[in-house]
Design an enzyme around this catalytic site. Sequence first.
Site, PDB file in Angstrom:
ATOM      1  N   LYS A  39      -0.321   5.008   4.413  1.00 44.09           N
ATOM      2  CA  LYS A  39      -1.230   3.790   5.363  1.00 44.09           C
ATOM      3  C   LYS A  39      -0.745   3.699   6.875  1.00 44.09           C
ATOM      4  O   LYS A  39       0.611   3.387   7.069  1.00 44.09           O
ATOM      5  CB  LYS A  39      -1.275   2.519   4.631  1.00 44.09           C
ATOM      6  CG  LYS A  39      -2.116   1.435   5.072  1.00 44.09           C
ATOM      7  CD  LYS A  39      -2.717   0.462   4.346  1.00 44.09           C
ATOM      8  CE  LYS A  39      -3.559  -0.347   5.085  1.00 44.09           C
ATOM      9  NZ  LYS A  39      -4.865   0.174   5.353  1.00 44.09           N
ATOM     10  N   GLY A  73      -6.236  -4.549   6.496  1.00 39.57           N
ATOM     11  CA  GLY A  73      -7.262  -5.155   6.893  1.00 39.57           C
ATOM     12  C   GLY A  73      -7.845  -6.139   5.889  1.00 39.57           C
ATOM     13  O   GLY A  73      -8.373  -7.293   6.252  1.00 39.57           O
ATOM     14  N   HIS A 107       0.988  -1.231   0.218  1.00 43.88           N
ATOM     15  CA  HIS A 107       0.112  -0.031  -0.073  1.00 43.88           C
ATOM     16  C   HIS A 107       0.721   1.294  -0.049  1.00 43.88           C
ATOM     17  O   HIS A 107       2.019   1.290   0.511  1.00 43.88           O
ATOM     18  CB  HIS A 107      -1.110   0.035   1.206  1.00 43.88           C
ATOM     19  CG  HIS A 107      -1.958  -0.837   1.219  1.00 43.88           C
ATOM     20  ND1 HIS A 107      -2.048  -2.251   1.413  1.00 43.88           N
ATOM     21  CD2 HIS A 107      -3.268  -0.588   0.867  1.00 43.88           C
ATOM     22  CE1 HIS A 107      -3.226  -2.752   1.403  1.00 43.88           C
ATOM     23  NE2 HIS A 107      -4.165  -1.657   0.950  1.00 43.88           N
TER      24      HIS A 107
END
Length: 271
Positions: A162, A168, A158
């Site tokens: 983040k 998640g 990511h």
Amino acid sequence: MASDIKIGVVGAAGRMGRMLVRQVAESQGCALAGATERPGSEVLGADAGRLAGIGELGITIDDDAAAMIAGVDAVIDFTAPEATVAHAELAAQAGAAMVIGTTGLGDTHMAALHRAARHVPIIVAPNMSAGVTLLMALVEQVARTLDESFDIEIVEMHHRHKVDAPSGTALGLGRAAAAGRNVALDDVARMAREGQTGARPRGEIGFATLRGGDVVGDHTVVFAGEGERLELTHKASSRQVFAAGAVRAALWSRGRPPGLYSMNDVLGLEA
Ligand code: NAD
């Protein structure tokens, strides 16, 4: 014809919040009816549409979540765990459905969401894209089919902003793999490795986290056996897919009984 469902976006100035404002404004069957940000935010008083880059919508961003939630049919929340729990309690009191994309939710947060879901429909998913929802179902199926001689590793990447790790979505993929093997993820998860780790235990589900640049979200689940390897990969190239899924979930929530739902329910996939 049924009237438009009134949607409120909390955290409307966030990366996802702006996407959500745009998606609600551009989708059939719904209308943006409110937008909030955290108290003290510099965007309070701004027009939500202008901030989202789509021109004035006549919806001012304010910090009174209780008043906003009392005036909508559904709330979409991509904020932070503590804020999400507070919003869910307000939604339960007001009778508004909730769509929650916030990640990093722990057991106490989930317990609070279960309580709120006794009063209203709440859809929670760490990843609202149709592709990842399908990937979760595929991972569970593959994990059920291949035995523990196949090692499961989950790799995610990511953008540099983040704040939680593993993502998640990666954890959701881990839970799906564990469910396929009839084990609890907590009993078999290895969240990171460093130094003299020893050989890999059979049955472990490993995670690796990469962070950098502007990557929207890449996930690969590797099933590594002797002499062959199966890899299932999803790459999101635009955050708009998460916003589209969230709005789809909000539309789906209309008329549903109270309860905690997932994107499997929204997409009509078997759990
Ligand atoms: P972000 O930091 O850009 O946005 C979060 C926003 O929430 C901020 O503007 C912040 O001010 C606001 N906020 C915090 N507390 C608030 C409160 N009490 N009231 C109102 N607003 C409040 O983060 P982001 O990249 O938009 O991600 C937000 C969350 O969504 C993260 O948990 C992220 O992991 C998750 N996410 C989920 C999906 C999915 O498909 N489920 C997709 C992308 C991101």
